[in-house]
Design a protein around this motif. Structure first.
Motif, short mmCIF file in Angstrom:
data_model
loop_
_atom_site.label_atom_id
_atom_site.label_comp_id
_atom_site.label_asym_id
_atom_site.label_seq_id
_atom_site.Cartn_x
_atom_site.Cartn_y
_atom_site.Cartn_z
N PRO A 188 2.45 3.09 -6.13
CA PRO A 188 2.57 1.95 -7.13
C PRO A 188 3.90 1.17 -6.92
CG PRO A 188 2.50 4.12 -8.43
CD PRO A 188 2.80 4.29 -6.75
N ASP A 243 3.64 11.39 -3.02
CA ASP A 243 3.78 10.23 -2.14
C ASP A 243 5.09 9.64 -2.29
OD1 ASP A 243 0.78 9.87 -1.65
OD2 ASP A 243 0.78 9.60 -4.19
N TRP A 289 -5.00 -0.13 -3.30
CA TRP A 289 -4.86 1.54 -3.67
C TRP A 289 -6.05 2.07 -2.54
CZ3 TRP A 289 -9.00 4.74 -4.79
CH2 TRP A 289 -8.43 6.13 -4.99
N TRP A 290 -5.87 2.92 -1.96
CA TRP A 290 -6.74 3.66 -1.07
C TRP A 290 -6.00 4.85 -0.69
CZ3 TRP A 290 -6.66 3.43 4.53
CH2 TRP A 290 -5.48 2.73 5.06
N ARG A 292 -0.16 11.15 -8.61
CA ARG A 292 -1.32 12.39 -8.24
C ARG A 292 -1.32 13.33 -9.72
NH1 ARG A 292 -4.08 11.90 -3.98
NH2 ARG A 292 -4.35 14.14 -3.96
N GLY A 314 4.62 5.93 0.98
CA GLY A 314 3.48 5.85 1.72
C GLY A 314 3.27 7.02 2.64
N VAL A 318 0.75 -1.24 -0.08
CA VAL A 318 0.01 -0.08 0.02
C VAL A 318 0.89 1.44 -0.16
CG1 VAL A 318 -0.11 -0.06 2.51
CG2 VAL A 318 -1.91 1.46 1.23
N ARG A 346 2.33 11.02 2.56
CA ARG A 346 1.83 12.11 1.69
C ARG A 346 2.13 13.23 1.70
NH1 ARG A 346 -4.30 11.55 0.24
NH2 ARG A 346 -4.72 13.53 0.94
C1 WT7 Z 1 -2.04 8.28 -1.96
C2 WT7 Z 1 -2.85 8.26 -0.74
C3 WT7 Z 1 -3.54 4.48 1.56
C4 WT7 Z 1 -2.66 4.30 2.70
C5 WT7 Z 1 -1.52 4.89 2.48
C6 WT7 Z 1 -1.47 6.32 2.04
C7 WT7 Z 1 -1.07 6.77 -3.23
C8 WT7 Z 1 -1.62 4.49 -2.23
C9 WT7 Z 1 -1.47 3.06 -3.83
C10 WT7 Z 1 -1.15 1.94 -4.56
C11 WT7 Z 1 -0.55 3.62 -6.30
C12 WT7 Z 1 -0.91 4.54 -4.30
C13 WT7 Z 1 -2.25 7.24 -4.17
C14 WT7 Z 1 -2.88 7.60 -3.07
N1 WT7 Z 1 -1.31 5.28 -3.19
N2 WT7 Z 1 -1.97 3.26 -2.51
N3 WT7 Z 1 -1.63 0.89 -4.32
N4 WT7 Z 1 -0.87 2.21 -5.87
N5 WT7 Z 1 -0.46 4.56 -5.43
O1 WT7 Z 1 -2.68 7.26 2.14
O2 WT7 Z 1 -1.31 9.33 2.62
O3 WT7 Z 1 -3.69 9.24 2.16
O4 WT7 Z 1 -2.03 8.69 0.34
O5 WT7 Z 1 -1.30 7.33 -2.01
O6 WT7 Z 1 -1.40 8.44 -5.07
O7 WT7 Z 1 -3.91 9.16 -3.55
P1 WT7 Z 1 -2.46 8.57 1.87
#
Ligand code: WT7
Length: 651
Positions: free
Chosen positions: A394, A532, A418-419, A526, A535, A391, A537
């Motif tokens: 990518p 990102d 992805w979330w 994004r 993990g 998570v 942001r």
């Molecule tokens: C952003 C969200 C979700 C918990 C960790 C981050 C990127 C997240 C993936 C994935 C590609 C991903 C996106 C998203 N992202 N998971 N599997 N593949 N990109 O949470 O800090 O709210 O960040 O993380 O860009 O928008 P967050």
């Protein structure tokens, strides 16, 4: 010229599909694809999630949309999140099952059974109430990965006080901004923690932060993590955690029945403006959704030992270290340290010793494991593992395959989930016992989720084409609003593709993506000014303003490469080699925290700009990642691109 910037490290096209191993499928929680049923029954399908919880009062309706996009899930229902994560597991045989296994930085380990965890949570809840915390007061938790963090979260949940967890590595400035934004009057923190072998003073940061908060912070509770290694002094309105709990030893605190729509917590995250946004999650929908996804995707079962190697200071830890796994009554592992201390096999040693069943981490960690070499995982017995997940960003097919083979031994499905903080739980991923996997693609939307990749007009793009990743129907885990910012909530997520007049609300994720003909989505990064990394942001605006605040810096642009890249142009006559990188690093530490420190600072006399003077971050990102630059004709100063390429290539 496409002005959208895709700053993430997009992956190559997904490779061929890999079926889930039969050994996994035969015992998976979910073996049949419920997507069709979910679509037919929507929104009633989400009763399946609500059924995983115990409700104090049954809800009247599954979904209320009269105030869209402020949706209300399981309206009329009442429940308590802590009671769902603890009390109900005490009945029957589960009370002596391990709820939490903690692996400390100094090789310590501690196990809490469900009963022991419940006792400490009640004592902590009694202590917080004793200090004056009442329902709906926001309590800030600024703690590293120690058991007191989930204890304090659940104690807050028990008394109906939303928590706001601030990642322990963030700076005093970042802490005070968040305390102030959430109007939080109570704080739980610690004296310090170990960083690699050294004692690091956290309370000093806290005292500074509290001084600059505009309102009165009524009470600060301090966990003594370091004992003799770092003596600390308690000032006015500061209390020792363990003394307080001792004063409330054995007390029981009735869980407050919260309305389903009531807030469970606030989590600050980076937005496009550079101001942190307080994402608010409501109790009923969020808890149902994280329990449902933990069961369906992470395949968590009560008897499992499950390990998510994220930090509770981010949403991943809230949803999939604390709330999801504990709601399901499993054993969740909490790891305080880093993957390479004392040695690079530390994680595998923990997996082996605890016989971990399910392991969930970030692609950046897997890339590090891959760099260190297969001998580290191979020197341990990892046969207890049955499922792996990633998570946060990518994962490219090569890294995916390495993880699948060298950690999973080819026997464990890998879910690329992805979330976002705002979605509360997973949205796109394969169901591990159902779907074939395609390394490089997160997967199809989960059952009940209507995700679409669209062009700027909101029309679905053809397979293979990039567009904006949007979600059409509400889902239970979705954020309720932004703290103190209903308008900003609508503006930030619901304005770009919605048609409010027609009652048509579309959630804009801010990510760019591509779908293949089978409906598998590859997330590219994004579309806005957020990057990102590992993990985490981060807002480019926030980072750049911290860098530009440095004396001698004229301009800066930050992009994601292999880590955080900062392109900095010094002021005329300034020699950057004379300590400038160090000062920039310190300023970033102070403004945001060491997590935001650029991994690489590239000095340049000028930044590539469009004729209208906009910095072209898209190009800077491509340079950082060694990608093809595409069309550079919009540049006012094209020569700078070649120079930057050379500088980066040389270093
Ligand atoms: C952003 C969200 C979700 C918990 C960790 C981050 C990127 C997240 C993936 C994935 C590609 C991903 C996106 C998203 N992202 N998971 N599997 N593949 N990109 O949470 O800090 O709210 O960040 O993380 O860009 O928008 P967050």
């Amino acid at each position: 010229m496409d002005e959208r910037r895709w700053s993430g490290s997009g992956t190559a096209d997904a490779g061929p599909s890999i079926p889930p191993p039969e050994s996994f499928v035969s015992r998976a929680n979910m073996r049949e694809d419920p997507r069709e049923e979910f679509d037919e029954e929507w929104p009633g399908c989400w009763e399946r999630a609500a059924e995983l919880l115990s409700w104090e009062t049954e809800y009247d309706t599954v979904l209320e949309d009269d105030e869209a996009p402020f949706y209300r899930w399981f309206d009329g229902g009442k429940l308590n999140a802590a009671a769902n994560c603890l009390d109900r597991h005490l009945e029957g045989g589960a009370k002596n099952r391990a709820a939490l296994r903690w692996e400390g930085k100094r090789g310590e380990s501690r196990t809490y059974t469900y009963r022991e965890l419940a006792v400490e949570v009640e004592e902590c809840a009694a202590a917080l109430s004793g200090l004056g915390v009442v329902e709906d007061d926001v309590v800030t938790l600024y703690l590293p990965m120690i058991p007191e963090l989930p204890v304090a979260m659940l104690a807050c949940a028990r008394i109906g006080a939303p928590h706001s967890v601030v990642f322990a590595g963030l700076s005093a400035d970042a802490l005070s901004t968040r305390i102030e934004a959430a109007n939080s009057e109570y704080l739980v923190t610690c004296d310090g923690y170990y960083r690699r072998g050294d004692a690091f003073n956290q309370k000093g940061k806290v005292d500074n932060a509290v001084l600059s908060v505009g309102h009165d912070v009524r009470a600060t509770v301090v966990v003594d993590r370091l004992g003799e290694d770092l003596p600390h002094h308690l000032g006015d309105d500061q209390y020792d955690y363990h003394d307080l709990l001792a004063a409330h030893a054995g007390e029981s605190v009735e869980p407050v029945a919260r309305d389903s729509r009531d807030d469970l917590f606030v989590m600050y995250t980076s937005g496009t403006t550079g101001e942190p946004k307080g994402v608010v999650h409501a109790t009923g929908g969020y808890l149902s959704y994280v329990a449902w996804t933990a069961r369906a995707v992470l395949d968590v079962e009560p008897g499992d030992t499950y390990w998510c190697a994220a930090d509770i200071g981010w949403i991943t830890g809230h949803s999939y270290i604390v709330y999801g796994p504990l709601a399901l009554g499993t054993t969740t592992l909490l790891y305080e340290g880093t993957p390479d201390y004392p040695d690079r096999d530390r994680l595998w040693e923990i997996v082996e010793r605890n016989a971990v069943d399910v392991f969930y981490t970030a692609p950046t960690a897997v890339r590090a494991f891959m760099k260190w070499g297969a001998e580290y995982p191979e020197s341990h017995d990892l046969s207890s593992l049955r499922l792996l997940g990633t998570v946060g960003e990518p994962i490219d097919p090569r890294t995916w395959k390495w993880y699948y083979r060298h950690v999973g031994g080819g026997n464990c499905p890998v879910v690329d989930t992805w979330w976002q903080t705002e979605t509360g739980g997973m949205m796109l991923t394969t169901l591990p016992g159902v779907d074939e996997m395609k390394p490089g693609a997160a997967g199809p939307p989960l059952p009940g989720i209507d995700a679409r990749v669209v062009d700027p007009d909101g029309e679905a793009v053809d397979p293979g084409e990039a567009g904006s990743l949007t979600i059409r129907r509400p889902w239970p885990g979705m954020a309720r609003t932004l703290y103190g910012g209903d308008d900003a909530f609508v503006e930030e997520y619901w304005s770009r593709f919605s048609d409010p007049a027609a009652g048509d609300w579309v959630y804009d994720s801010g990510d760019a993506a591509r779908v293949d003909p089978d409906g598998y989505v590859t997330v590219l990064g994004r579309t806005d000014d957020v990057i990102d990394v590992s993990g985490r942001r981060l807002s480019t605006a926030e980072l750049e303003s911290a860098i530009v605040a440095t004396e001698g810096v004229a301009e800066a642009a930050v992009v994601a490469g292999d880590g955080i890249y900062a392109y900095v142009s010094p002021e005329q006559g300034v020699d950057p080699s004379r300590g400038l990188p160090e000062v920039i690093g310190t300023n970033v530490d102070d403004a945001i925290g060491p997590v935001a420190r650029p991994d690489r600072i590239v000095f340049t006399p000028d930044l590539p700009k469009t004729r209208s003077g906009k910095i072209m971050r898209r190009l800077l990102g491509a340079i950082a990642r060694g990608e093809d630059l595409g069309d550079t004709s919009a540049l006012r100063n094209p020569e700078i691109v070649g120079e930057l390429r050379e500088t980066i290539g040389e270093e």
